[in-house]
Scaffold this active site. Structure first.
Site, PDB file in Angstrom:
ATOM      1  N   GLY A 137      46.784  37.731  36.910  1.00  0.00           N
ATOM      2  CA  GLY A 137      45.788  38.413  38.603  1.00  0.00           C
ATOM      3  C   GLY A 137      44.814  38.238  38.359  1.00  0.00           C
ATOM      4  N   ASP A 138      44.063  38.742  38.970  1.00  0.00           N
ATOM      5  CA  ASP A 138      42.692  37.813  40.011  1.00  0.00           C
ATOM      6  C   ASP A 138      41.371  38.717  38.842  1.00  0.00           C
ATOM      7  OD1 ASP A 138      40.733  36.234  41.219  1.00  0.00           O
ATOM      8  OD2 ASP A 138      41.939  36.427  43.227  1.00  0.00           O
ATOM      9  N   PHE A 139      40.142  38.772  40.016  1.00  0.00           N
ATOM     10  CA  PHE A 139      38.811  38.867  38.760  1.00  0.00           C
ATOM     11  C   PHE A 139      39.072  40.433  39.308  1.00  0.00           C
ATOM     12  CE2 PHE A 139      37.061  34.434  39.560  1.00  0.00           C
ATOM     13  CZ  PHE A 139      37.299  34.363  38.478  1.00  0.00           C
ATOM     14  N   HIS A 156      30.129  29.783  36.408  1.00  0.00           N
ATOM     15  CA  HIS A 156      29.078  28.261  37.409  1.00  0.00           C
ATOM     16  C   HIS A 156      30.339  27.554  38.689  1.00  0.00           C
ATOM     17  CE1 HIS A 156      31.622  25.398  34.222  1.00  0.00           C
ATOM     18  NE2 HIS A 156      32.059  26.203  34.348  1.00  0.00           N
TER      19      HIS A 156
END
Length: 255
Positions: A137-139, A156
């Site tokens: 998945g993603d954040f 970063h």
């Protein structure tokens, strides 16, 4: 170091040739040279994706002291054991070290699909597969219920607004007792020599991100409802930023 040499003598050598374009326009040189962002470009090429993961491992000495962090030790001592959620955990290098150091901890690794499979193989080979869940998945998919959340060399990669978004996803998922460990190189505030300065240039040129001073991170955490508790130095000019949910001003424990 072979993979690191091939990465910086290959794709990043080409993208650094576009540094002038980045300085003049603020646009990412890697995208200017290759026509797409760093992550998508590597994800589409299994050879480059593997090379990138291997090159990241060249800096793994930074991780050596992380498993001994008090937040992880405390989670491991919980009666039922604790859960560590490694957000964008790459190939599982850091999570594997944490699980090896703390046999009572359970791990959750969240990554994009191609990276999840690489991490699954790595952690299964290390004997930790039965103690780890793997989420593609993603954040926005950061799972709730963890005791310690880890963001290692993630922030970063992104500009401030995206960092705030990532941190808010973490804050939403974190129970009130949870800790967040952010592993990054922190720019010195006095202008002293640091690897973080070279990496700041690298992030600007190749992903559009940046390294930051501790105060800058503190403001990003605050914007997401989090607070910096302390900062611990790591090898290779790295740091662990220990973060928790900010307490309301009316909370008696603040007095």
């Amino acid at each position: 170091m072979r993979a690191l040499a091939l990465m910086y003598g290959g794709p990043f050598y080409r993208s650094f040739a576009g540094l002038e374009h980045t300085v003049r326009t603020g646009q990412v040189a890697f995208e200017h040279v290759f026509g797409e962002n760093h992550f998508d470009h590597f994800a589409r090429d299994p050879r480059l994706a593997e090379l990138f993961d291997q090159s990241m491992a060249a800096g793994s000495a930074m991780f050596d002291p992380v498993p001994a962090h008090p937040a992880l030790a405390a989670a491991a001592e919980a009666p039922a054991g604790g859960t560590v959620v490694d957000v964008a955990g790459g190939n599982g290098e850091l999570l594997g070290r944490v699980l090896a150091a703390h046999p009572r901890l359970h791990g959750v690794l969240l990554e994009r699909p191609h990276a999840v499979e690489a991490a699954r193989m790595r952690l299964e080979e290390a004997g930790h597969g039965g103690r780890c869940d793997f989420l593609a998945g993603d954040f926005a998919d950061v799972p709730g219920g963890g005791d310690v959340y880890v963001l290692s060399r993630v922030l970063h990669d992104w500009d401030d607004e995206r960092c705030r978004e990532i941190l808010r996803h973490c804050a939403r998922a974190m129970p009130d007792h949870a800790d967040l460990l952010v592993v990054e190189r922190v720019l010195p505030s006095d202008g002293s020599v640091s690897l973080a300065t070279a990496w700041d240039l690298h992030m600007m040129c190749n992903v559009g991100g940046r390294e930051r001073q501790a105060g800058h991170y503190g403001r990003l955490f605050a914007d997401a409802g989090l607070a910096l508790v302390n900062r611990t130095p790591l090898p290779l000019d790295g740091n662990v930023l220990h973060v928790r949910k900010a307490r309301p001003a009316s909370d008696p424990s603040r007095r």
